[in-house]
Design a protein around this motif. Sequence first.
Motif, PDB file in Angstrom:
ATOM      1  N   THR A   1     -91.591  41.522 -38.102  1.00  0.00           N
ATOM      2  CA  THR A   1     -91.912  42.617 -37.606  1.00  0.00           C
ATOM      3  C   THR A   1     -91.005  43.363 -35.988  1.00  0.00           C
ATOM      4  OG1 THR A   1     -94.056  41.371 -37.388  1.00  0.00           O
ATOM      5  CG2 THR A   1     -93.474  42.769 -35.810  1.00  0.00           C
ATOM      6  N   ALA A   2     -90.030  42.032 -35.930  1.00  0.00           N
ATOM      7  CA  ALA A   2     -89.211  42.985 -34.955  1.00  0.00           C
ATOM      8  C   ALA A   2     -88.615  43.786 -35.507  1.00  0.00           C
ATOM      9  CB  ALA A   2     -88.425  41.790 -34.086  1.00  0.00           C
ATOM     10  N   THR A   3     -87.780  43.777 -37.230  1.00  0.00           N
ATOM     11  CA  THR A   3     -86.458  44.055 -37.906  1.00  0.00           C
ATOM     12  C   THR A   3     -87.009  45.679 -38.241  1.00  0.00           C
ATOM     13  OG1 THR A   3     -85.733  41.786 -38.922  1.00  0.00           O
ATOM     14  CG2 THR A   3     -86.106  44.013 -40.038  1.00  0.00           C
ATOM     15  N   LEU A   4     -88.683  45.521 -38.358  1.00  0.00           N
ATOM     16  CA  LEU A   4     -89.207  46.927 -38.973  1.00  0.00           C
ATOM     17  C   LEU A   4     -88.968  47.392 -37.743  1.00  0.00           C
ATOM     18  CD1 LEU A   4     -91.066  48.456 -40.675  1.00  0.00           C
ATOM     19  CD2 LEU A   4     -93.168  47.014 -39.714  1.00  0.00           C
ATOM     20  N   TRP A   5     -89.346  46.869 -36.166  1.00  0.00           N
ATOM     21  CA  TRP A   5     -89.587  47.400 -34.875  1.00  0.00           C
ATOM     22  C   TRP A   5     -87.995  48.449 -35.158  1.00  0.00           C
ATOM     23  CZ3 TRP A   5     -93.200  45.791 -31.047  1.00  0.00           C
ATOM     24  CH2 TRP A   5     -93.081  46.659 -29.589  1.00  0.00           C
ATOM     25  N   MET A   6     -87.047  47.661 -35.148  1.00  0.00           N
ATOM     26  CA  MET A   6     -85.299  48.212 -35.022  1.00  0.00           C
ATOM     27  C   MET A   6     -85.314  49.748 -36.009  1.00  0.00           C
ATOM     28  SD  MET A   6     -82.270  46.217 -35.077  1.00  0.00           S
ATOM     29  CE  MET A   6     -82.198  45.414 -36.869  1.00  0.00           C
ATOM     30  N   THR A   7     -85.754  48.963 -37.552  1.00  0.00           N
ATOM     31  CA  THR A   7     -84.970  49.772 -38.860  1.00  0.00           C
ATOM     32  C   THR A   7     -85.973  50.767 -37.913  1.00  0.00           C
ATOM     33  OG1 THR A   7     -84.942  47.325 -40.099  1.00  0.00           O
ATOM     34  CG2 THR A   7     -84.980  49.771 -41.141  1.00  0.00           C
ATOM     35  N   VAL A   8     -87.259  51.038 -37.689  1.00  0.00           N
ATOM     36  CA  VAL A   8     -87.754  52.478 -38.035  1.00  0.00           C
ATOM     37  C   VAL A   8     -87.119  53.290 -36.885  1.00  0.00           C
ATOM     38  CG1 VAL A   8     -90.171  53.601 -37.216  1.00  0.00           C
ATOM     39  CG2 VAL A   8     -90.233  51.568 -38.833  1.00  0.00           C
ATOM     40  N   MET A   9     -86.657  52.546 -35.813  1.00  0.00           N
ATOM     41  CA  MET A   9     -86.178  53.493 -34.218  1.00  0.00           C
ATOM     42  C   MET A   9     -84.969  53.904 -34.375  1.00  0.00           C
ATOM     43  SD  MET A   9     -88.863  52.345 -31.616  1.00  0.00           S
ATOM     44  CE  MET A   9     -88.535  53.433 -30.443  1.00  0.00           C
ATOM     45  N   VAL A  10     -83.907  52.900 -34.700  1.00  0.00           N
ATOM     46  CA  VAL A  10     -82.786  53.681 -34.613  1.00  0.00           C
ATOM     47  C   VAL A  10     -82.252  54.494 -35.294  1.00  0.00           C
ATOM     48  CG1 VAL A  10     -82.143  53.130 -37.140  1.00  0.00           C
ATOM     49  CG2 VAL A  10     -80.253  52.416 -35.524  1.00  0.00           C
ATOM     50  N   PHE A  11     -82.378  55.359 -36.127  1.00  0.00           N
ATOM     51  CA  PHE A  11     -81.717  56.426 -36.134  1.00  0.00           C
ATOM     52  C   PHE A  11     -82.504  57.513 -35.012  1.00  0.00           C
ATOM     53  CE2 PHE A  11     -82.068  60.866 -38.686  1.00  0.00           C
ATOM     54  CZ  PHE A  11     -80.545  60.179 -38.876  1.00  0.00           C
ATOM     55  N   GLY A  12     -83.558  57.328 -34.702  1.00  0.00           N
ATOM     56  CA  GLY A  12     -83.787  58.600 -33.533  1.00  0.00           C
ATOM     57  C   GLY A  12     -83.375  58.751 -32.351  1.00  0.00           C
ATOM     58  N   PHE A  13     -82.483  57.541 -32.127  1.00  0.00           N
ATOM     59  CA  PHE A  13     -81.167  58.006 -30.702  1.00  0.00           C
ATOM     60  C   PHE A  13     -80.615  59.216 -31.248  1.00  0.00           C
ATOM     61  CE2 PHE A  13     -81.503  52.837 -29.830  1.00  0.00           C
ATOM     62  CZ  PHE A  13     -82.245  53.802 -28.889  1.00  0.00           C
ATOM     63  N   THR A  14     -80.083  60.136 -32.279  1.00  0.00           N
ATOM     64  CA  THR A  14     -79.245  60.551 -32.837  1.00  0.00           C
ATOM     65  C   THR A  14     -79.889  62.169 -32.431  1.00  0.00           C
ATOM     66  OG1 THR A  14     -80.444  61.160 -35.384  1.00  0.00           O
ATOM     67  CG2 THR A  14     -78.640  59.312 -34.656  1.00  0.00           C
ATOM     68  N   TYR A  15     -81.055  62.148 -32.214  1.00  0.00           N
ATOM     69  CA  TYR A  15     -82.318  63.437 -32.217  1.00  0.00           C
ATOM     70  C   TYR A  15     -82.231  64.161 -30.658  1.00  0.00           C
ATOM     71  CZ  TYR A  15     -83.365  63.036 -37.041  1.00  0.00           C
ATOM     72  OH  TYR A  15     -83.538  63.527 -38.432  1.00  0.00           O
ATOM     73  N   ILE A  16     -82.308  62.746 -29.681  1.00  0.00           N
ATOM     74  CA  ILE A  16     -82.028  62.669 -28.294  1.00  0.00           C
ATOM     75  C   ILE A  16     -81.088  63.036 -27.724  1.00  0.00           C
ATOM     76  CG2 ILE A  16     -82.593  61.587 -26.257  1.00  0.00           C
ATOM     77  CD1 ILE A  16     -84.017  59.383 -28.157  1.00  0.00           C
ATOM     78  N   GLU A  17     -81.267  64.818 -27.035  1.00  0.00           N
ATOM     79  CA  GLU A  17     -80.038  64.648 -25.607  1.00  0.00           C
ATOM     80  C   GLU A  17     -80.126  64.561 -24.428  1.00  0.00           C
ATOM     81  OE1 GLU A  17     -79.602  68.991 -27.350  1.00  0.00           O
ATOM     82  OE2 GLU A  17     -79.092  68.138 -28.984  1.00  0.00           O
ATOM     83  N   ASN A  18     -81.405  64.386 -23.875  1.00  0.00           N
ATOM     84  CA  ASN A  18     -81.499  64.417 -22.407  1.00  0.00           C
ATOM     85  C   ASN A  18     -81.627  63.206 -22.253  1.00  0.00           C
ATOM     86  OD1 ASN A  18     -84.032  64.157 -20.198  1.00  0.00           O
ATOM     87  ND2 ASN A  18     -83.418  66.289 -19.978  1.00  0.00           N
ATOM     88  N   LEU A  19     -81.403  62.809 -20.942  1.00  0.00           N
ATOM     89  CA  LEU A  19     -80.958  61.501 -20.194  1.00  0.00           C
ATOM     90  C   LEU A  19     -82.619  60.993 -20.440  1.00  0.00           C
ATOM     91  CD1 LEU A  19     -79.262  59.457 -19.087  1.00  0.00           C
ATOM     92  CD2 LEU A  19     -79.495  59.953 -16.565  1.00  0.00           C
ATOM     93  N   LYS A  20     -83.227  61.038 -19.734  1.00  0.00           N
ATOM     94  CA  LYS A  20     -84.621  60.962 -19.462  1.00  0.00           C
ATOM     95  C   LYS A  20     -85.632  60.387 -20.156  1.00  0.00           C
ATOM     96  CE  LYS A  20     -90.411  62.321 -18.064  1.00  0.00           C
ATOM     97  NZ  LYS A  20     -90.121  63.626 -18.016  1.00  0.00           N
ATOM     98  N   TRP A  21     -85.251  61.298 -21.833  1.00  0.00           N
ATOM     99  CA  TRP A  21     -85.388  60.086 -23.196  1.00  0.00           C
ATOM    100  C   TRP A  21     -84.964  59.229 -24.142  1.00  0.00           C
ATOM    101  CZ3 TRP A  21     -90.181  60.823 -24.662  1.00  0.00           C
ATOM    102  CH2 TRP A  21     -91.362  62.150 -24.154  1.00  0.00           C
TER     103      TRP A  21
END
Length: 425
Positions: A307-327
């Motif tokens: 469960t934890a690995t799935l959580w991490m895997t699904v979300m890790v690439f999303g960091f590259t789409y963020i540019e705002n400090l709040k997000w």
Amino acid sequence: MPGWGRLFSVRIGTNRDAGSESMSVIDTQPAYRWIVVCASALILAIAMGAIVNGMSAFVVPMQEEFGWQRGDITLVNFAGIMGLAFGGLVWGRQADRRGTRPVVLFGAIVIALCYLLASYATTLWQYYLVFFVAGFFGAGAIFPPIMAAVGNWFAVGAGMAIGIASAGQALGQGAVPFISSVLIARLGISGAFSAIGFFMLLTLVPLALLLRQPPPLNNTSSSTIADDENMPVPPNVVITTMCVAIILCCTCMAVPLMHLVPLIQDSGISAIDAGSVIFTMLVVAIMGRLAFGILADKIGALQAYMTATLWMTVMVFGFTYIENLKWFYIYAVIYGFGYAGVMTGVLISIRVLIPPSRRAAAFGIITMFGWFGHAIGGYMGGALYDFSGNYTMAFAVAAITGVLNLVVVSTLFRKTRVRASLAAA
């Protein structure tokens, strides 16, 4: 006290008297065990925070001051973690022979002195050497002995104790980069290394002196062969599979641990704000490690790990789409809670699937491969950044390794289910 094999049987529901027997064991456990847990959590916060990803705050400042490439700089982190991986095999055995306190005390002094030496380094090879020594003789003499000692103080309830200790490590992995960013801004690179080194001497040494050997426990466990027969999957199969799994999951998690701060800085955000994001993420990770420990008790260790690995895997690439400090803050909080459960799942899976007679050796071997994964992920992130000019490729590869880890762990899970079904029949 019931034998360890019997306690394992209790866990899978074959002994109706488990509750009363476990409570009687808990009642006889020494209260000092919680001092050991708290001291261990603080030691891991400081020492492991410095070695595992403390260098993340230094990547951009070193690039700007010395003109070095990020891949070359992250090899400093690589050297430290590789030292930790190999050193753990040596110092874990020394702790068994000499006791936990003298070994951890030695490691605390070495890692502090290495940070002081790093303040005088001017070339990359000097940083590589100093951090390898800090990992091999410092962190390597701290991590395996402490994790083994915490578990040895608990006849039952060791999972939660290990979760608390590892939560301390999560706190340090967030706090050390953040504090380092502040120190670098005020004191410069050399001044920051020096300040951290003095702080380690002042804190790690007295904390190490609080560690003690646990009182001997009555042991009516069966032989190694009998222990092996009680396991749902042969221990050698578990160790081999977990080594593959942990190197993949740690490669995935190391990319944001080492490169989230530089990624945020590339969006024009200050180093201190970038450091505060990962600090926030890893403070939340404290709650995640404890929560997934409880989840493992309810649904099983491997299920919680997946469960934890799935959580991490699904979300890790999303960091590259963020540019705002709040997000960055919002996303890091969500990601941090789930990713933190990965190591909790690993530790509890080892405890459940490996018999006591082989558990310490298995722990040393499996976690060694985990540190290999951390070193690979940290270096890979920097190298792929140098190759492509951004972090998109690095975080994509991190997600792929997460998927591969899920495949490996799900295979082990299916084997445990099949063996358990056959045993029940």
